[in-house]
Write an enzyme that holds these catalytic residues in place. Structure first.
Site, PDB file in Angstrom:
ATOM      1  N   PRO A  37       9.115  -3.829   3.418  1.00 53.79           N
ATOM      2  CA  PRO A  37       9.533  -3.161   2.182  1.00 53.79           C
ATOM      3  C   PRO A  37       8.596  -2.008   1.822  1.00 53.79           C
ATOM      4  CG  PRO A  37       9.134  -5.523   1.849  1.00 53.79           C
ATOM      5  CD  PRO A  37       8.656  -5.188   3.208  1.00 53.79           C
ATOM      6  N   PRO A  38       9.005  -1.114   0.935  1.00 56.00           N
ATOM      7  CA  PRO A  38       8.162   0.017   0.569  1.00 56.00           C
ATOM      8  C   PRO A  38       6.859  -0.447  -0.085  1.00 56.00           C
ATOM      9  CG  PRO A  38      10.373   0.237  -0.359  1.00 56.00           C
ATOM     10  CD  PRO A  38      10.288  -1.113   0.231  1.00 56.00           C
ATOM     11  N   THR A  87       4.057  -1.608   1.208  1.00 51.11           N
ATOM     12  CA  THR A  87       3.313  -2.759   1.710  1.00 51.11           C
ATOM     13  C   THR A  87       2.164  -2.350   2.623  1.00 51.11           C
ATOM     14  OG1 THR A  87       5.116  -2.950   3.291  1.00 51.11           O
ATOM     15  CG2 THR A  87       5.047  -4.565   1.528  1.00 51.11           C
ATOM     16  N   GLY A  88       1.942  -1.059   2.761  1.00 54.45           N
ATOM     17  CA  GLY A  88       0.766  -0.608   3.511  1.00 54.45           C
ATOM     18  C   GLY A  88       1.048  -0.218   4.954  1.00 54.45           C
ATOM     19  N   THR A 147       1.871   2.847   6.167  1.00 54.57           N
ATOM     20  CA  THR A 147       1.154   4.089   6.452  1.00 54.57           C
ATOM     21  C   THR A 147      -0.339   3.811   6.583  1.00 54.57           C
ATOM     22  OG1 THR A 147       2.769   5.105   5.009  1.00 54.57           O
ATOM     23  CG2 THR A 147       0.933   6.468   5.687  1.00 54.57           C
ATOM     24  N   HIS A 199      15.897 -16.545 -27.672  1.00 54.79           N
ATOM     25  CA  HIS A 199      16.331 -16.249 -26.308  1.00 54.79           C
ATOM     26  C   HIS A 199      15.207 -16.558 -25.302  1.00 54.79           C
ATOM     27  CE1 HIS A 199      18.909 -13.780 -23.512  1.00 54.79           C
ATOM     28  NE2 HIS A 199      17.756 -13.767 -22.860  1.00 54.79           N
ATOM     29  N   GLU A 200      14.027 -16.048 -25.605  1.00 55.51           N
ATOM     30  CA  GLU A 200      12.912 -16.232 -24.660  1.00 55.51           C
ATOM     31  C   GLU A 200      12.471 -17.686 -24.598  1.00 55.51           C
ATOM     32  OE1 GLU A 200      12.308 -14.033 -22.598  1.00 55.51           O
ATOM     33  OE2 GLU A 200      13.337 -12.392 -23.621  1.00 55.51           O
ATOM     34  N   ASP A 214      20.073 -11.164 -17.254  1.00 51.93           N
ATOM     35  CA  ASP A 214      20.120 -12.562 -16.795  1.00 51.93           C
ATOM     36  C   ASP A 214      21.435 -12.829 -16.071  1.00 51.93           C
ATOM     37  OD1 ASP A 214      17.838 -12.737 -18.292  1.00 51.93           O
ATOM     38  OD2 ASP A 214      18.837 -13.606 -20.046  1.00 51.93           O
TER      39      ASP A 214
HETATM   40  P1  ADP Z   1       4.231   2.128   2.863  1.00 52.27           P
HETATM   41  O1  ADP Z   1       3.940   3.122   3.921  1.00 52.27           O
HETATM   42  O2  ADP Z   1       4.428   0.734   3.379  1.00 52.27           O
HETATM   43  O3  ADP Z   1       5.331   2.500   1.919  1.00 52.27           O
HETATM   44  P2  ADP Z   1       1.596   2.814   1.999  1.00 52.27           P
HETATM   45  O4  ADP Z   1       0.828   2.468   3.212  1.00 52.27           O
HETATM   46  O5  ADP Z   1       1.870   4.235   1.766  1.00 52.27           O
HETATM   47  O6  ADP Z   1       2.951   1.996   1.954  1.00 52.27           O
HETATM   48  O7  ADP Z   1       0.841   2.185   0.755  1.00 52.27           O
HETATM   49  C1  ADP Z   1       0.780   2.800  -0.490  1.00 52.27           C
HETATM   50  C2  ADP Z   1      -0.475   2.434  -1.218  1.00 52.27           C
HETATM   51  O8  ADP Z   1      -0.470   1.056  -1.552  1.00 52.27           O
HETATM   52  C3  ADP Z   1      -1.722   2.613  -0.387  1.00 52.27           C
HETATM   53  O9  ADP Z   1      -2.242   3.884  -0.543  1.00 52.27           O
HETATM   54  C4  ADP Z   1      -2.669   1.560  -0.932  1.00 52.27           C
HETATM   55  O10 ADP Z   1      -3.388   2.049  -2.038  1.00 52.27           O
HETATM   56  C5  ADP Z   1      -1.749   0.481  -1.431  1.00 52.27           C
HETATM   57  N1  ADP Z   1      -1.645  -0.641  -0.493  1.00 52.27           N
HETATM   58  C6  ADP Z   1      -0.513  -1.090   0.072  1.00 52.27           C
HETATM   59  N2  ADP Z   1      -0.755  -2.165   0.847  1.00 52.27           N
HETATM   60  C7  ADP Z   1      -2.074  -2.400   0.803  1.00 52.27           C
HETATM   61  C8  ADP Z   1      -2.927  -3.377   1.405  1.00 52.27           C
HETATM   62  N3  ADP Z   1      -2.467  -4.312   2.232  1.00 52.27           N
HETATM   63  N4  ADP Z   1      -4.247  -3.314   1.121  1.00 52.27           N
HETATM   64  C9  ADP Z   1      -4.736  -2.372   0.304  1.00 52.27           C
HETATM   65  N5  ADP Z   1      -3.978  -1.433  -0.289  1.00 52.27           N
HETATM   66  C10 ADP Z   1      -2.660  -1.442  -0.071  1.00 52.27           C
END
Ligand code: ADP
Length: 605
Positions: free
Chosen positions: A208-209, A211-212, A214, A428-429, A505
């Site tokens: 997913p977007p 998650t690190g 890049t 509600h909550e 909900d």
């Molecule tokens: P993706 O390419 O999966 O969309 P990125 O690598 O660009 O995500 O991550 C975006 C930012 O989220 C990074 O610059 C970092 O600050 C943070 N981040 C995401 N995952 C991690 C992780 N596992 N550890 C530390 N920082 C993370």
């Protein structure tokens, strides 16, 4: 890491310089050069030259009162003023001078041709050379395209002391383990060559977007200490067919020159989508993909160029791209679990000043389902909040509040709810929380608040997951649906009427109920038949139906039944616990925000 870029001058710059030079040449240099060739002499010299028969051509210019003449071989042009001299014509004739019918060339024909033709052409050729050399340099080859459209624009990150390392990427241990092999390979490819093993050419990072992905790719480059080329899939696709393919060629050419190195293509689905062969398909995208496939086949396994690509839509990729020999290794980069979230929080907290008593586990629990990018954002929000309040350290309170900011937006300070609305939100909550707490399978409540947020939520119940859940039982999902209907149920029990506050909900409950029937095989009638397929596993999980219209109608009926049953269950729970419902709602109304402990204290009292 720092980026290296070639400074570029726009093409128009060179054209302007060319025009300026030409204009200067014509206005200043030409007349000056021309003037230099005429020698001005006095009338006496002219007379004696006539007498000595040294004159070749002669031209009398009455208008400007001057005589232009040349010597016998016409090499030098002379000029003198006119004098009243009636016998001049005869004397000139006698001296053998020729009277010119046309204007005497004031410069030699050779020089004149040189000045008016050869020089401007030479200037143009020179400038053309300059431009083409510049373009070749930018594009990395003489076969490069016009006007810089075929160059790759890849950002090159060279190794530097502040490069990202694996230690900067928290959690994601499996992904790191997978990638460590590549780092070892880049350090010493010969070890692999000796035994005859070849590294995978391409590694696909899916998840997913945020998650690190890049970050992991950069960390591989950082650990291996090799150059890192980064380009996004969408950057390849141009308006003209063939440009993208040329960019791919250029990128690989550059990479091979810098090997060993890493090429990172982000969002590869932009070019790697399945080729469907439809009429009017995207030619440019398909050509680019074909070129990528060819390039990947083209280089040997052990050249030291490793291609990493990231995507959050792996199912949409062309099978040719994922076959062995291309992107044959897939590294999943999933949302972090509890331990992972805690580690990510700690990594980012290293950059800010945090109070010693901060409980990261607690924060990680509260931020269940958050991605790495969201956690990084939470830590930063907390630091901003501390500054806003004039504190030197970030506290637990800051972090907790910033989770809510990231999840639900800022507090709406001036949103004025009427008294009746505030009571409705409180019931509600508490309805959600009470139904959750009374069902053994539901997670306990962490916090309940009825302060409106900028996201539009008038209040919310934060549930805490106590550990990692990879599987959910049928009962747990049913309990979750009942909890979701608990808010509306509480309004009915207390006020006998219903409000619009339950729309979110309703949406979630319906989604869950539908998934139970169509995807998880949890209904008796349909058993283990897949009635839906998920399209985007990592992007919200849209599903498309794979059944007949009658079955769809049947599914709809089942979904209604399921949600109705859960709603009934929630109503039962609340009616039975009416006294606690009133007590808790009153408490929440008074305090606006209560913790899970306060809630449980009142419930158990
Ligand atoms: P993706 O390419 O999966 O969309 P990125 O690598 O660009 O995500 O991550 C975006 C930012 O989220 C990074 O610059 C970092 O600050 C943070 N981040 C995401 N995952 C991690 C992780 N596992 N550890 C530390 N920082 C993370």
């Amino acid at each position: 890491m720092h980026e290296v870029k070639t400074p570029k001058k726009p093409l128009i710059f060179y054209y302007c310089v060319a025009l300026l030079l030409l204009a200067l040449f014509n206005f200043l240099a030409m007349p000056w050069l021309a003037q230099r060739q005429i020698r001005e002499v006095d009338y006496g010299t002219f007379m004696s030259m006539t007498e000595n028969k040294e004159i070749g051509l002669v031209e009398v210019q009455e208008q400007s009162n001057q005589i232009i003449f040349t010597d016998k071989d016409g090499a030098t042009v002379y000029k003198t003023g006119m004098m009243p001299d009636p016998d001049l014509t005869e004397r000139l004739h006698a001296s053998g001078a020729k009277f010119s019918g046309e204007t005497i060339e004031q410069t030699s024909p050779l020089l004149s041709a040189l000045l008016s033709w050869v020089l401007p052409i030479a200037i143009f050729i020179g400038i053309g050379q300059l431009i083409s050399r510049q373009m070749t340099k930018n594009m990395g080859g003489p076969n490069a395209m016009m006007f810089g459209m075929g160059k790759s624009n890849a950002k090159v990150y060279v190794q530097s002391s502040d490069g990202i390392k694996f230690s900067d990427v928290a959690g994601e241990d499996e992904a790191k383990e997978n990638l460590t092999e590549i780092v070892t390979y880049l350090h010493d490819p010969s070890k692999y060559r000796e035994i005859g093993a070849s590294m995978p050419k391409g590694v696909l990072l899916v998840g997913p977007p945020g998650t690190g992905k890049t970050m992991l790719a950069k960390a591989v480059a950082g650990e291996a200490g090799v150059p890192f080329f980064s380009m996004s899939g969408s950057e390849f696709v141009e308006m003209f067919v063939g440009m993208g393919a040329s960019k791919v060629r250029d990128l690989f050419k550059q990479a091979k020159e810098k090997a060993p190195c890493i090429v990172f293509i982000d969002e590869i689905d932009a070019i790697g989508k399945k080729r469907d062969g439809q009429v009017g398909g995207n030619d440019e995208r398909e050509q680019t993909l074909n070129q990528l496939l060819t390039e990947m086949d083209g280089f040997e396994g052990n050249t030291g160029v490793i291609i990493l690509a990231a995507t959050n839509r792996p199912e949409s990729l062309d099978p040719a791209l994922t076959r062995p020999g291309r992107f044959d290794r897939r590294v999943p980069v999933e949302l972090p679990d509890l331990k992972g979230r805690e580690a990510i929080l700690k990594v980012h907290a290293r950059k800010i000043k945090v109070a010693e008593d901060v409980d990261y586990t607690q924060i990680a629990r509260m931020a269940s389902g958050a991605s790495g990018a969201e956690l990084a954002n939470i830590v930063n929000e907390a630091a901003l909040r501390a500054v806003r309040d004039g504190r030197k350290l970030v506290t637990q309170g800051d972090l907790e509040e910033s989770i809510e900011v990231v999840i639900a937006g800022y507090q709406k300070k001036n949103a004025i709810l009427t008294d009746q609305e505030k009571w409705t939100v409180a019931y509600h909550e508490i309805g959600h929380a009470l139904v959750a707490a009374r069902q053994t399978h539901s997670a306990p409540v962490q916090k309940i608040t009825i302060i409106p947020r900028t996201s539009g939520a008038l209040g919310y119940t934060m549930q805490v997951d106590t550990g990692n859940h990879y599987l959910m039982t049928k009962e747990e999902i049913e309990a979750k649906i009942a909890t979701l209907t608990g808010g509306r149920a509480a309004e009915e029990v207390r006020f006998g009427t219903i409000s619009t506050g339950a729309s979110n909900d309703i949406e979630q409950a319906t989604k869950l109920a539908r998934a139970m029937i169509t995807r998880y095989g949890m209904s008796e009638d349909f058993d283990m038949v897949a009635l839906e397929t998920v399209n985007n596993q990592y992007l919200g999980g849209d599903a498309s139906m794979a059944c007949s219209a009658e079955t769809q109608a049947e599914i709809d009926r089942k979904v209604v039944e399921l949600v109705k049953a859960s709603h009934r269950k929630a109503l039962d729970i609340l009616e039975k616990d009416r006294a606690k419902l009133d007590e808790l709602a009153k408490y929440l109304y008074g305090k606006e925000t209560i913790t899970g402990e306060e809630f449980m204290d009142i419930l158990d009292a």
